[in-house]
Motif scaffolding. Structure first.
Motif, PDB file in Angstrom:
ATOM      1  N   THR A  80     -24.577  15.263 -24.446  1.00 60.74           N
ATOM      2  CA  THR A  80     -24.176  14.947 -25.816  1.00 60.74           C
ATOM      3  C   THR A  80     -22.827  14.247 -25.837  1.00 60.74           C
ATOM      4  N   ARG A  81     -21.894  14.756 -25.061  1.00 65.18           N
ATOM      5  CA  ARG A  81     -20.547  14.169 -25.036  1.00 65.18           C
ATOM      6  C   ARG A  81     -20.593  12.729 -24.512  1.00 65.18           C
ATOM      7  N   GLU A  82     -21.362  12.482 -23.469  1.00 64.21           N
ATOM      8  CA  GLU A  82     -21.421  11.138 -22.889  1.00 64.21           C
ATOM      9  C   GLU A  82     -22.158  10.153 -23.793  1.00 64.21           C
ATOM     10  N   VAL A  83     -23.241  10.599 -24.404  1.00 65.15           N
ATOM     11  CA  VAL A  83     -23.980   9.722 -25.319  1.00 65.15           C
ATOM     12  C   VAL A  83     -23.093   9.348 -26.505  1.00 65.15           C
ATOM     13  N   ALA A  84     -22.437  10.351 -27.083  1.00 62.78           N
ATOM     14  CA  ALA A  84     -21.570  10.085 -28.235  1.00 62.78           C
ATOM     15  C   ALA A  84     -20.422   9.152 -27.857  1.00 62.78           C
ATOM     16  N   ALA A  85     -19.834   9.366 -26.690  1.00 64.21           N
ATOM     17  CA  ALA A  85     -18.717   8.521 -26.255  1.00 64.21           C
ATOM     18  C   ALA A  85     -19.169   7.086 -26.035  1.00 64.21           C
ATOM     19  N   THR A  86     -20.371   6.914 -25.463  1.00 61.74           N
ATOM     20  CA  THR A  86     -20.893   5.562 -25.227  1.00 61.74           C
ATOM     21  C   THR A  86     -21.155   4.843 -26.541  1.00 61.74           C
ATOM     22  N   LEU A  87     -21.734   5.546 -27.498  1.00 56.75           N
ATOM     23  CA  LEU A  87     -21.989   4.945 -28.805  1.00 56.75           C
ATOM     24  C   LEU A  87     -20.685   4.624 -29.527  1.00 56.75           C
ATOM     25  N   GLN A  88     -19.733   5.537 -29.469  1.00 56.48           N
ATOM     26  CA  GLN A  88     -18.463   5.282 -30.150  1.00 56.48           C
ATOM     27  C   GLN A  88     -17.750   4.079 -29.561  1.00 56.48           C
ATOM     28  N   GLU A  89     -17.846   3.916 -28.251  1.00 57.36           N
ATOM     29  CA  GLU A  89     -17.246   2.744 -27.618  1.00 57.36           C
ATOM     30  C   GLU A  89     -17.883   1.458 -28.127  1.00 57.36           C
ATOM     31  N   LEU A  90     -19.207   1.475 -28.290  1.00 58.24           N
ATOM     32  CA  LEU A  90     -19.887   0.304 -28.837  1.00 58.24           C
ATOM     33  C   LEU A  90     -19.422   0.030 -30.263  1.00 58.24           C
ATOM     34  N   PHE A  91     -19.367   1.069 -31.092  1.00 61.26           N
ATOM     35  CA  PHE A  91     -18.900   0.879 -32.465  1.00 61.26           C
ATOM     36  C   PHE A  91     -17.470   0.358 -32.495  1.00 61.26           C
ATOM     37  N   ASP A  92     -16.624   0.912 -31.629  1.00 60.71           N
ATOM     38  CA  ASP A  92     -15.228   0.472 -31.588  1.00 60.71           C
ATOM     39  C   ASP A  92     -15.115  -1.002 -31.204  1.00 60.71           C
ATOM     40  N   ASP A  93     -16.089  -1.475 -30.420  1.00 60.59           N
ATOM     41  CA  ASP A  93     -16.121  -2.883 -30.013  1.00 60.59           C
ATOM     42  C   ASP A  93     -16.898  -3.751 -30.998  1.00 60.59           C
ATOM     43  N   ALA A  94     -17.275  -3.168 -32.143  1.00 62.85           N
ATOM     44  CA  ALA A  94     -18.019  -3.868 -33.201  1.00 62.85           C
ATOM     45  C   ALA A  94     -19.392  -4.329 -32.733  1.00 62.85           C
ATOM     46  N   VAL A  95     -19.989  -3.614 -31.791  1.00 63.83           N
ATOM     47  CA  VAL A  95     -21.348  -3.900 -31.336  1.00 63.83           C
ATOM     48  C   VAL A  95     -22.315  -3.073 -32.183  1.00 63.83           C
ATOM     49  N   TYR A 104     -33.057   9.926 -38.058  1.00 62.99           N
ATOM     50  CA  TYR A 104     -33.505  11.001 -37.178  1.00 62.99           C
ATOM     51  C   TYR A 104     -32.584  11.110 -35.962  1.00 62.99           C
ATOM     52  N   ASP A 105     -32.450  10.037 -35.209  1.00 63.95           N
ATOM     53  CA  ASP A 105     -31.678  10.081 -33.959  1.00 63.95           C
ATOM     54  C   ASP A 105     -30.210  10.420 -34.200  1.00 63.95           C
ATOM     55  N   PHE A 106     -29.618   9.818 -35.222  1.00 63.70           N
ATOM     56  CA  PHE A 106     -28.203  10.076 -35.463  1.00 63.70           C
ATOM     57  C   PHE A 106     -27.958  11.462 -36.058  1.00 63.70           C
ATOM     58  N   THR A 107     -28.951  12.007 -36.768  1.00 62.84           N
ATOM     59  CA  THR A 107     -28.804  13.374 -37.260  1.00 62.84           C
ATOM     60  C   THR A 107     -28.928  14.369 -36.119  1.00 62.84           C
ATOM     61  N   VAL A 108     -29.862  14.130 -35.203  1.00 62.28           N
ATOM     62  CA  VAL A 108     -29.961  14.994 -34.018  1.00 62.28           C
ATOM     63  C   VAL A 108     -28.640  14.982 -33.256  1.00 62.28           C
ATOM     64  N   LEU A 109     -28.096  13.786 -33.032  1.00 63.18           N
ATOM     65  CA  LEU A 109     -26.848  13.691 -32.280  1.00 63.18           C
ATOM     66  C   LEU A 109     -25.698  14.371 -33.028  1.00 63.18           C
ATOM     67  N   ALA A 110     -25.663  14.221 -34.337  1.00 67.46           N
ATOM     68  CA  ALA A 110     -24.605  14.859 -35.123  1.00 67.46           C
ATOM     69  C   ALA A 110     -24.700  16.377 -35.021  1.00 67.46           C
ATOM     70  N   ALA A 111     -25.918  16.906 -35.082  1.00 66.64           N
ATOM     71  CA  ALA A 111     -26.099  18.355 -34.979  1.00 66.64           C
ATOM     72  C   ALA A 111     -25.731  18.862 -33.589  1.00 66.64           C
ATOM     73  N   GLU A 112     -26.136  18.124 -32.558  1.00 67.00           N
ATOM     74  CA  GLU A 112     -25.782  18.503 -31.198  1.00 67.00           C
ATOM     75  C   GLU A 112     -24.269  18.419 -30.996  1.00 67.00           C
ATOM     76  N   SER A 113     -23.645  17.412 -31.552  1.00 65.44           N
ATOM     77  CA  SER A 113     -22.195  17.271 -31.430  1.00 65.44           C
ATOM     78  C   SER A 113     -21.483  18.453 -32.079  1.00 65.44           C
ATOM     79  N   ALA A 114     -21.942  18.855 -33.247  1.00 61.40           N
ATOM     80  CA  ALA A 114     -21.352  20.020 -33.909  1.00 61.40           C
ATOM     81  C   ALA A 114     -21.574  21.280 -33.082  1.00 61.40           C
ATOM     82  N   ARG A 115     -22.738  21.368 -32.461  1.00 66.94           N
ATOM     83  CA  ARG A 115     -23.090  22.545 -31.651  1.00 66.94           C
ATOM     84  C   ARG A 115     -22.160  22.694 -30.458  1.00 66.94           C
ATOM     85  N   TYR A 116     -21.746  21.565 -29.872  1.00 70.50           N
ATOM     86  CA  TYR A 116     -20.977  21.609 -28.624  1.00 70.50           C
ATOM     87  C   TYR A 116     -19.523  21.160 -28.796  1.00 70.50           C
ATOM     88  N   GLY A 117     -19.076  21.021 -30.028  1.00 72.11           N
ATOM     89  CA  GLY A 117     -17.686  20.669 -30.244  1.00 72.11           C
ATOM     90  C   GLY A 117     -17.328  19.249 -29.865  1.00 72.11           C
TER      91      GLY A 117
END
Length: 236
Positions: A80-95, A104-117
């Motif tokens: 979860t941490r690596e997937v979120a970090a990779t996506l955030q890097e893309l967003f930060d680069d305006a990709v 669906y996918d972003f809600t799953v990731l959001a819930a998992e992120s909340a679960r694991y801090g």
């Protein structure tokens, strides 16, 4: 500004333990990045041990059993941490990140992120062929699944329901849609905001239709991520 389809872009897909996006756990994740011409320049795939049993119904779809995930998967928190970090890097680069039925996918990731801090994403810009197809081709008959749209647009989808194959197919479908519907040609940030409005209107229309026979039907229209589930609501 240049249109999103002439610039680098990425695609994101998850395979999970179930259909309830707030309760499902990540099993596999894939992120594919292409250049402005659509050539793949980077691919990454993760296999997680979700920490719970994978229902047979889910395994039948994506082919990952509980035993395989436990034997070969990495801890869900790390994935979860690596997937979120990779996506955030893309967003930060305006990709822009393309995801089919992104809520669906972003809600799953959001819930998992909340679960694991894990810090929540800044979700801009996201592009969703599912929402766009319902908007620009609203009178199209038949299913709007990824498989159905791949068939319509001549996109190869081998190994369907593996996150890597689905991510690349999603990207190719949206590129094909952009070729058919020039109205989709615009900066990704503008198209993201339009989809927020489109998703809300589509949900409201569907809810109105359902309430003809089910007066209490509720269709959530938040996009690209649903808000956290109320504490008193059950999950899958």
């Amino acid at each position: 500004m240049s249109s999103w389809n002439t610039l680098p872009r990425a695609a994101f897909d998850l395979e999970t333990t179930g259909r309830n996006s707030r309760a499902a756990r990540i099993v596999t994740a894939s992120i594919t990045v292409v250049d402005g011409q659509g050539n793949v320049i980077k691919e990454r795939e993760w296999l997680a041990d979700p920490g719970v049993e994978i229902p047979q119904e889910a395994s039948d779809v994506h082919g990952i059993t509980t035993a395989k995930a436990r034997a070969e998967g990495r801890p869900a928190a790390e994935v979860t941490r690596e997937v979120a970090a990779t996506l955030q890097e893309l967003f930060d680069d305006a990709v822009p990140v393309i995801a089919f039925n992104a809520s669906y996918d972003f809600t799953v990731l959001a819930a998992e992120s909340a679960r694991y801090g894990v810090p929540q994403l800044s979700r801009f810009p996201v592009l969703d062929p599912y929402i766009m197809n319902k908007q620009v081709d609203r009178y199209r008959k038949g299913k709007r699944t990824l498989g159905a749209l791949c068939e319509e647009y001549g996109v190869d989808l081998e190994n369907a329901h593996t996150s890597a194959a689905d991510a690349l197919a999603t990207l190719r479908v949206l590129d094909a849609m952009a070729g058919k519907f020039p109205k989709l040609h615009m900066p990704a940030s503008k198209l993201h905001q339009l989809q927020v409005d489109w998703a809300a209107a589509q949900a409201a229309d569907f809810q109105s239709y359902l309430r003809r026979s089910k007066p209490t039907a509720v269709i959530e229209g938040d996009w690209p991520v649903l808000p956290p589930e109320d504490a008193n609501r059950g999950g899958f």
